[in-house]
Enzyme design. Structure first.
Site, mmCIF file in Angstrom:
data_model
loop_
_atom_site.group_PDB
_atom_site.id
_atom_site.type_symbol
_atom_site.label_atom_id
_atom_site.label_comp_id
_atom_site.label_asym_id
_atom_site.label_seq_id
_atom_site.Cartn_x
_atom_site.Cartn_y
_atom_site.Cartn_z
ATOM 1 N N SER A 276 6.911 27.000 -4.005
ATOM 2 C CA SER A 276 7.830 27.381 -2.942
ATOM 3 C C SER A 276 7.410 28.716 -2.319
ATOM 4 O O SER A 276 6.321 28.810 -1.749
ATOM 5 C CB SER A 276 9.261 27.423 -3.491
ATOM 6 O OG SER A 276 10.206 27.484 -2.454
ATOM 7 N N ASP B 294 12.887 16.498 -1.952
ATOM 8 C CA ASP B 294 13.110 17.946 -1.923
ATOM 9 C C ASP B 294 14.061 18.278 -0.775
ATOM 10 O O ASP B 294 13.756 18.018 0.395
ATOM 11 C CB ASP B 294 11.763 18.646 -1.722
ATOM 12 C CG ASP B 294 11.826 20.147 -1.882
ATOM 13 O OD1 ASP B 294 12.848 20.763 -1.513
ATOM 14 O OD2 ASP B 294 10.833 20.724 -2.372
ATOM 15 N N HIS C 255 12.906 19.772 -5.795
ATOM 16 C CA HIS C 255 12.291 21.100 -5.718
ATOM 17 C C HIS C 255 12.293 21.819 -7.067
ATOM 18 O O HIS C 255 11.887 22.968 -7.153
ATOM 19 C CB HIS C 255 13.058 21.939 -4.689
ATOM 20 C CG HIS C 255 12.320 23.135 -4.160
ATOM 21 N ND1 HIS C 255 11.188 23.019 -3.377
ATOM 22 C CD2 HIS C 255 12.554 24.476 -4.285
ATOM 23 C CE1 HIS C 255 10.760 24.225 -3.049
ATOM 24 N NE2 HIS C 255 11.566 25.125 -3.584
#
Length: 276
Positions: A146, A222, A255
């Site tokens: 991320s 996600d 995620h």
């Protein structure tokens, strides 16, 4: 450098350390896994940069990398995501301030005194690792998740000679084009968007930066994919520039570290092959 904890794992040693950082002006914490090795041997190393709200502990405790690192003989280093401490400025939002350093060197007050994560990771912490651990600094790889995927991509694209291998898990590929990036870069760097380009992987590729190759995994479930991560922008930038890249859309994954841990061993092996 002070030792916080040491544990044996898969024949190697998982440790956590703190040290006084000249770049951030604060104590900084990081974890290192050193696999079992012959006395005097130098081992390749893999950096892992974490995402928003995280510390070194998230991947250390949930990343499931140690078995693969022990198998391939790879040192695994996990820094913190930002400076910490009572005197460090912060923001109420989870996506700015502590836990959200974005791997930049801030130029705006009040952040510029402490938020120097770019220089910390490009200069200071590598010197600490080289001095205290059996790391072959000529064989470095880097990955991240991320915000940390953004950090891994941009650090490597700015200095490709340092890294033999680069990968990412669900990275923020273009801070110029997402709310997380616009908030962070405006706050840390200012309103001149041209100054943001060195912190944007797609812009760096457009401006001529190249890597030998690239591995990216992204979950299709996600929740941040469409609004923040925008993987299609990286695919388009790589295709247009002829940048070799394997970008895999993993069906049904989100995620979280359930996603990261599923593909971590594969990433470690991919890096190890290139770090031989």
């Amino acid at each position: 450098m002070e030792t916080v904890s040491t544990n044996k794992a898969f024949g190697g040693v998982q440790s956590v350390y703190t040290h006084a950082s000249a770049e951030t002006g604060t104590p900084m914490t990081f974890s290192v896994f050193v696999p079992e090795h012959a006395p005097g041997a130098k081992l390749p190393m893999l950096w892992f940069l974490s995402g928003l709200t995280c510390t070194h502990a998230n991947v250390t405790e949930k990343g499931e990398f140690r078995r693969a690192c022990a198998e391939h003989g790879v040192i695994f280093v996990a820094p913190d995501t930002s400076p910490r401490g009572d005197d460090v400025p912060d923001d109420e939002g989870y996506d700015f301030g502590k836990g959200a350093g974005f791997y930049v060197d801030a130029t705006e007050a009040p952040w510029k005194a402490n938020f120097r994560m770019r220089s910390y990771l490009e200069i200071e912490l590598p010197a600490v690792i080289a001095e205290h651990f059996p790391a072959d600094m000529a064989r470095q790889g880097i990955t991240g998740h991320s915000m940390g995927g953004h950090g891994a991509l941009t650090i490597a694209l700015r200095d490709p000679s340092r890294f033999r291998s680069v990968s990412a898990f669900a990275p923020i590929v273009s801070p110029l084009n997402c709310p997380w990036g616009e908030k962070a870069l405006t706050g840390y760097i200012g309103t001149d968007r041209a100054a943001w380009r060195e912190y944007d992987a797609c812009a760096l590729i457009e401006d001529g930066a190249r890597l030998p190759d690239l591995l990216v995994d992204q979950g299709t479930a996600d929740g941040f994919l469409e609004g923040q991560l925008k993987m299609h922008l990286l695919e388009e930038a790589c295709t247009k520039a002829g940048q070799p890249a394997t970008i895999r859309m993993q069906e049904g994954y989100d995620h979280s570290y359930y996603f990261i841990s599923t593909f971590m061993a594969e990433h470690v092996g991919w890096h190890a092959e290139r770090l031989k």
